[in-house]
Design an enzyme around this catalytic site. Structure first.
Site, PDB file in Angstrom:
ATOM      1  N   ALA A 386       0.815  -1.220   0.000  1.00  0.00           N
ATOM      2  CA  ALA A 386       0.000   0.000   0.000  1.00  0.00           C
ATOM      3  C   ALA A 386       0.843   1.262   0.000  1.00  0.00           C
ATOM      4  O   ALA A 386       0.305   2.370  -0.041  1.00  0.00           O
ATOM      5  CB  ALA A 386      -0.932   0.002   1.218  1.00  0.00           C
ATOM      6  N   LYS A 432      -6.815   6.536 -10.827  1.00  0.00           N
ATOM      7  CA  LYS A 432      -6.031   7.541 -11.563  1.00  0.00           C
ATOM      8  C   LYS A 432      -5.010   6.900 -12.501  1.00  0.00           C
ATOM      9  O   LYS A 432      -4.416   7.578 -13.344  1.00  0.00           O
ATOM     10  CB  LYS A 432      -5.343   8.490 -10.585  1.00  0.00           C
ATOM     11  CG  LYS A 432      -6.302   9.402  -9.840  1.00  0.00           C
ATOM     12  CD  LYS A 432      -5.579  10.293  -8.855  1.00  0.00           C
ATOM     13  CE  LYS A 432      -6.556  11.288  -8.199  1.00  0.00           C
ATOM     14  NZ  LYS A 432      -7.622  10.622  -7.433  1.00  0.00           N
ATOM     15  N   VAL A 472     -11.055   7.580  -1.443  1.00  0.00           N
ATOM     16  CA  VAL A 472     -11.412   6.957  -0.174  1.00  0.00           C
ATOM     17  C   VAL A 472     -11.816   8.031   0.825  1.00  0.00           C
ATOM     18  O   VAL A 472     -11.073   8.994   1.055  1.00  0.00           O
ATOM     19  CB  VAL A 472     -10.236   6.122   0.384  1.00  0.00           C
ATOM     20  CG1 VAL A 472     -10.619   5.497   1.708  1.00  0.00           C
ATOM     21  CG2 VAL A 472      -9.836   5.054  -0.620  1.00  0.00           C
ATOM     22  N   THR A 496     -11.841  23.041  -7.647  1.00  0.00           N
ATOM     23  CA  THR A 496     -11.073  23.310  -8.862  1.00  0.00           C
ATOM     24  C   THR A 496     -11.960  23.636 -10.065  1.00  0.00           C
ATOM     25  O   THR A 496     -11.615  24.481 -10.875  1.00  0.00           O
ATOM     26  CB  THR A 496     -10.171  22.110  -9.201  1.00  0.00           C
ATOM     27  OG1 THR A 496     -10.983  20.934  -9.315  1.00  0.00           O
ATOM     28  CG2 THR A 496      -9.134  21.891  -8.111  1.00  0.00           C
TER      29      THR A 496
END
Length: 660
Positions: A386, A432, A472, A496
């Site tokens: 992780a 991503k 998350v 954004t």
């Protein structure tokens, strides 16, 4: 005694409620004295009733002595069973039971005394009807006295705290809602006051429930004066669908009411009602039904095994550690390079899992020599990888650091897993990595390709598995904690782009996916999760502002600052070339992404790591685009590299056409 004097003085001076509620309990001597008066009154009343029926008592010349004897015997049993010891204002059935024992023992003693006098004197000392009549009168009055006193104090406490209590309407008239309302009513010390029930039904508006009105929601919210009598609505999240939850939240917030949530009463047994009721959070609206873990497979995979978790002090890594610790592994090695978070996690885990064997290792996964010693010592059965750099703008500015951790670090951990024949290697990836528009996503996709290539490499026995999911909730640096801090500061909330959307899942849910994938994988798969519907970040911000009791763009401003370098409006879980294959779990799918063989990716890895060592940003990103052809930079300084590549392709095509 002083408290009692203050209370009676208060009755005269006028500060009645305040002083009486400060009286913690009635002194025991006073309880005994009141009970003696009740006994005496019960004796007199029983004799009075018999006299009205023209019943003549035995031994009338000893009437006073007989009454004193009866009182004395009853007092003895009052002391034996301590009927005076309970706090009157908190009387329960147990106190009533003690009164029954005391008065019952008195009755039995007097009956035995009657048999004795009948035997010796030829007639009973007391009339039998008199004794039973006295028993029922005394027990009833003593219990009545305690219940009246208890209710009296409850009313005083309720009146005293009514001004500061939150006036609530419980949503629903189901058994769970009624049980919750009853718990609030029966606990006057809690900071809530039940004022009614809300329901979608229209056939209950004339009925009363627990003495309170049932309001139809449509009529209720149209009546501004009626809404003004309430401060909040109280919902039970577990018995509502997501749509119902959002509907009630919107209705309440639009009319200036707070939204409180409570668990079902069965889940409150480990904590009191006050601890169970909380303000509704945005996470409650985003939570979905969690995936069902097949515990047998997970237990078998971890029980008595040695497990490594890299990035173990991070949001995902630490939750993986907590969940794995429940399956009794022989050892969990928690590895991270962040010193303070690792130490804090160590303190937490040692307290929460005192029987579990942990080893906390401070190390950098880009240091292969340090890692190899750890693999050599512990001989892991499971590796959860992780550890990663994940913040898009920072990595866009420092692409070589992404190579050291996300690429080289993954390579080190994966190769050592293969070398030391780890049973399963599970990598935590991100959405991503799909059609990446930033360096962070491209570096994670590069790591995915390397991990997949190892599956069919020579001499491999390890099953290499990748899990890929979206944002998350509550993780370090995620949008919700960021928005909360901005709201606490009074705004503005910065977004954004007004159209930006994201998928969300909870930390436990994400980690359950990782554990489940570790049991399902045959090796080489990329598992993707059914993330549900995407969430518009602007809507998320507005809801959070309303849940905090403010009005968007009035109390808390919303400011658009433009897309950050490498950021895109929406994330994807599958690449353009990928197809999905279902698994036996309805929420988990396998993504069939393009792969690269190990020899080819190994050469590219050596090249990109050399470029990272030289801190050559442009060369690093150029090689990333070579490894991940779908990597097209967005709102980034590296967009020029895509233009050069496009121009090169166009020139090559033109040359071919001219030759033809």
């Amino acid at each position: 005694m002083k408290k009692l004097n203050d209370a009676f003085t208060a009755l005269y001076n006028g500060d009645n409620i305040l002083k009486l509620t400060e009286l913690r309990y009635i002194p025991r001597w006073l309880v005994i004295l009141i009970d003696v008066f009740i006994i005496l009154f019960s004796i007199l009343l029983s004799y009075l009733l018999l006299s009205k029926l023209h019943v003549r008592v035995n031994f009338p010349e000893y009437l006073t002595e007989k009454r004193i004897l009866l009182i004395a015997i009853n007092i003895v049993f009052m002391f034996i069973f301590k009927t005076y010891a309970g706090v009157i204002r908190h009387s329960t059935f147990f106190d009533f039971f003690k009164i029954l024992l005391s008065s019952g023992s008195t009755l039995v003693s007097l009956l035995l005394l009657n048999y004795g006098t009948e035997f010796w004197l030829g007639k009973s000392l007391y009339l039998y009807p008199n004794l039973f009549l006295y028993f029922f009168i005394s027990v009833s009055i003593m219990f009545f006295f305690r219940m009246v006193t208890k209710q009296f104090f409850n009313i005083l406490i309720d009146i005293k705290g009514s001004a500061s209590k939150i006036r609530i309407a419980v949503v629903g008239v189901s058994d769970a809602s009624v049980s919750l309302a009853r718990a609030i009513l029966h606990n006057p010390n809690y900071p809530y006051r039940l004022e009614g029930f809300l329901t979608k039904r229209s056939d209950s508006h004339k009925a009363l429930l627990l003495g309170q009105k049932i309001y139809n929601s449509d009529r209720f919210f149209k009546n501004t004066e009626l809404v003004g009598r309430f401060d909040a609505v109280l919902i039970i999240k577990e018995i509502m669908t997501k749509h119902e939850l959002e509907e009630w939240m919107t209705l309440a917030l639009d009319h200036g009411l707070k939204v409180l949530k409570a668990p079902t009463l069965s889940k409150m047994r480990d904590s009191d009602l006050v601890g169970g009721i909380r303000q509704l959070q945005i996470e409650d609206l985003l939570n979905r039904r969690p995936i069902k873990i097949e515990n047998k497979d997970v237990i078998v995979r971890h029980a008595e095994k040695t497990v490594l978790v890299t990035g173990g002090a991070g949001s995902i890594g630490s939750e993986i550690v907590r969940q794995v610790a429940q399956f009794n592994p022989s050892l969990i090695v928690v590895l991270d390079q962040a010193e303070s978070p690792l130490y804090e996690l160590e303190l937490e885990l040692l307290e929460k899992f005192p029987e579990q064997n942990f080893k906390f290792v401070l190390a950098d996964i880009s240091n292969s020599y340090r890692l190899e010693k750890i693999f050599e010592i512990y001989q892991f059965s499971m590796v959860y990888h992780a550890a990663a750099y994940k913040h898009v703008p920072l990595i866009e500015e420092n692409p070589h650091e992404a190579i050291f951790v996300n690429v080289l670090g993954t390579k080190n951990v994966a190769l050592l897993s293969k070398k030391y024949k780890v049973n399963r290697f599970v990598m935590v990836s991100t959405d991503k990595a799909v059609n990446p528009t930033n360096v962070m996503g491209a570096s994670k996709r590069t790591a995915e390709l390397f991990v997949q290539s190892l599956q069919n490499s020579e001499g491999n026995v390890t099953k290499f598995i990748t899990t890929r999911f979206g944002n998350v909730l509550g993780s370090n640096g995620s949008v919700i904690p960021h928005f909360k801090k901005q709201i606490e500061k009074g705004g503005p909330i910065t977004i954004t782009h007004p159209d930006i959307i994201r998928y969300f899942m909870t930390i436990p849910e994400a980690c359950e996916l990782v554990l489940q994938a570790g049991t399902m994988g045959a090796g080489g798969e990329i598992y993707v999760f059914d993330m549900g519907d995407p969430v518009k970040i602007l809507d998320l911000a507005k809801r959070m502002i309303k849940l905090s009791g403010f009005t968007p763009d009035v109390d808390i401003k919303i400011k658009f600052i433009g897309l950050r370098p490498g950021e895109k409006l929406y994330e994807e879980l599958l690449s353009n070339d990928a197809t999905t294959v279902p698994t036996h779990h309805e929420k988990i799918m396998i993504s069939k992404d393009p792969t690269v063989n190990f020899e080819e990716i190994e050469v590219l890895f050596r090249q990109i790591i050399k470029s990272a060592v030289k801190r050559d940003k442009v060369q690093v990103v150029t090689l990333l685009k070579k490894i991940v052809p779908e990597f097209i930079s967005n709102n980034s300084e590296y967009e020029s590299l895509d233009k050069k590549q496009l121009n090169g392709v166009e020139n090559l095509t033109l040359e071919k056409e001219n030759n033809i």
